[in-house]
Design a protein around this motif. Structure first.
Motif, PDB file in Angstrom:
ATOM      1  N   PRO A   1     -14.971   3.421  11.665  1.00  0.00           N
ATOM      2  CA  PRO A   1     -13.281   2.691  11.550  1.00  0.00           C
ATOM      3  C   PRO A   1     -13.606   2.384  12.947  1.00  0.00           C
ATOM      4  N   PRO A   2     -12.572   1.761  12.414  1.00  0.00           N
ATOM      5  CA  PRO A   2     -12.133   0.784  13.863  1.00  0.00           C
ATOM      6  C   PRO A   2     -12.044   1.765  14.578  1.00  0.00           C
ATOM      7  N   GLN A   3     -12.024   1.284  16.012  1.00  0.00           N
ATOM      8  CA  GLN A   3     -11.681   2.600  16.672  1.00  0.00           C
ATOM      9  C   GLN A   3     -10.250   3.127  17.333  1.00  0.00           C
ATOM     10  N   SER A   4      -9.586   1.963  16.939  1.00  0.00           N
ATOM     11  CA  SER A   4      -8.421   2.521  16.701  1.00  0.00           C
ATOM     12  C   SER A   4      -7.911   3.394  15.941  1.00  0.00           C
ATOM     13  N   LEU A   5      -8.949   3.516  14.966  1.00  0.00           N
ATOM     14  CA  LEU A   5      -8.462   4.783  13.732  1.00  0.00           C
ATOM     15  C   LEU A   5      -8.913   6.167  13.842  1.00  0.00           C
ATOM     16  N   ARG A   6      -7.874   6.918  14.109  1.00  0.00           N
ATOM     17  CA  ARG A   6      -8.782   8.376  14.788  1.00  0.00           C
ATOM     18  C   ARG A   6      -9.059   9.136  12.954  1.00  0.00           C
ATOM     19  N   TYR A   7      -8.952   8.531  11.728  1.00  0.00           N
ATOM     20  CA  TYR A   7      -9.188   8.773  10.490  1.00  0.00           C
ATOM     21  C   TYR A   7      -9.362   7.657   9.976  1.00  0.00           C
TER      22      TYR A   7
ATOM     23  N   ALA B   1      -7.716  11.162 -10.134  1.00  0.00           N
ATOM     24  CA  ALA B   1      -8.411  10.420 -10.436  1.00  0.00           C
ATOM     25  C   ALA B   1      -9.320  11.576  -9.569  1.00  0.00           C
ATOM     26  N   ARG B   2     -10.609  11.458  -9.892  1.00  0.00           N
ATOM     27  CA  ARG B   2     -11.196  12.681  -8.938  1.00  0.00           C
ATOM     28  C   ARG B   2     -11.653  11.963  -8.110  1.00  0.00           C
ATOM     29  N   HIS B   3     -12.261  12.571  -6.490  1.00  0.00           N
ATOM     30  CA  HIS B   3     -12.469  12.063  -5.274  1.00  0.00           C
ATOM     31  C   HIS B   3     -13.429  10.553  -5.214  1.00  0.00           C
ATOM     32  N   ASP B   4     -14.764  11.212  -6.118  1.00  0.00           N
ATOM     33  CA  ASP B   4     -15.385  10.263  -6.805  1.00  0.00           C
ATOM     34  C   ASP B   4     -14.904   8.658  -6.839  1.00  0.00           C
ATOM     35  N   ARG B   5     -14.077   9.157  -7.395  1.00  0.00           N
ATOM     36  CA  ARG B   5     -13.296   7.342  -7.746  1.00  0.00           C
ATOM     37  C   ARG B   5     -12.633   6.985  -6.527  1.00  0.00           C
ATOM     38  N   PHE B   6     -12.512   7.147  -5.200  1.00  0.00           N
ATOM     39  CA  PHE B   6     -12.343   6.398  -3.727  1.00  0.00           C
ATOM     40  C   PHE B   6     -13.205   6.378  -2.367  1.00  0.00           C
ATOM     41  N   GLU B   7     -12.562   5.052  -2.278  1.00  0.00           N
ATOM     42  CA  GLU B   7     -14.053   3.627  -1.718  1.00  0.00           C
ATOM     43  C   GLU B   7     -13.349   4.401  -0.003  1.00  0.00           C
ATOM     44  N   ARG B   8     -14.348   4.051   0.728  1.00  0.00           N
ATOM     45  CA  ARG B   8     -13.816   3.540   2.214  1.00  0.00           C
ATOM     46  C   ARG B   8     -13.010   2.231   2.622  1.00  0.00           C
ATOM     47  N   PHE B   9     -11.761   1.853   2.195  1.00  0.00           N
ATOM     48  CA  PHE B   9     -10.466   0.977   3.081  1.00  0.00           C
ATOM     49  C   PHE B   9     -11.170   0.050   4.027  1.00  0.00           C
ATOM     50  N   LEU B  10     -10.604   1.599   5.188  1.00  0.00           N
ATOM     51  CA  LEU B  10     -11.095   1.070   6.435  1.00  0.00           C
ATOM     52  C   LEU B  10     -12.116   1.483   7.093  1.00  0.00           C
TER      53      LEU B  10
END
Ligand code: SF4
Length: 172
Positions: free
Chosen positions: A131-137, A163-172
């Protein structure tokens, strides 16, 4: 050759009820043409047996879970299709206007990207590890409904569209 699967009518009715409940709770609508909708629901059950997941009944699956994930119902393309055309590609989900019988669904072009494009975007998402340094999570995005959340890992189930967890994608 794969054997033909047949869905138990009681299981079709049970899944239909479940989808209707979930759709109503989340602000979606099933196609009011019950015969048509039941046929699609049966297709979802048949595909669950065939592929281990309720893959879209109107699309050709590869039988490779990773490559079929975007077309597990509800597919990644449902919401944009509902917004643009008033129904999903299969017309299982429809706009409120169609659900009320004030309009009819019509056939629409499949917006699913070609396999090479899907592979390229999966690769790009995998490269975005830190994640970008400025983001905690890291921020996760549900590919089905667009829900965003910032946490270590995506939720088990999307609180909006389920939807199940495997339908999530890293956005930032
Ligand atoms: S939401 Fe509609 S188009 Fe998408 S997988 Fe389900 S039935 Fe098919």
């Amino acid at each position: 050759m794969k054997e033909a699967y047949h869905a138990d009518p009681a299981a079709v009715a049970a899944l239909f009820q479940k989808l209707q409940r979930e759709a109503a709770a989340a602000g979606y609508h099933l196609n009011p043409d019950q015969e048509f909708t039941m046929a699609l629901v049966e297709g979802l059950l048949v595909n669950s047996e065939r592929y281990g997941a309720p893959v879209c009944p109107c699309r050709l699956a590869s039988d490779i879970a990773e490559e079929d994930r975007d077309i597990v119902c509800p597919c990644d393309y449902r919401d944009p299709d509902l917004n643009d055309f008033g129904s999903c590609f299969c017309a299982l989900y429809v706009s409120e206007k169609i659900a009320r019988g004030e309009a009819k669904p019509h056939s629409i072009r499949d917006r699913r990207p070609r396999l090479e494009e899907r592979r390229a975007s999966a690769k790009a998402a995998a490269l975005a590890k830190e994640p970008p340094q400025s983001l905690r999570y890291p921020v996760w995005r549900c590919n089905v409904c667009g829900y965003l959340c910032a946490r270590e890992n995506p939720p088990e189930i999307c609180p909006i569209c389920k939807a199940r967890h495997d339908r999530f994608e890293r956005f930032l």
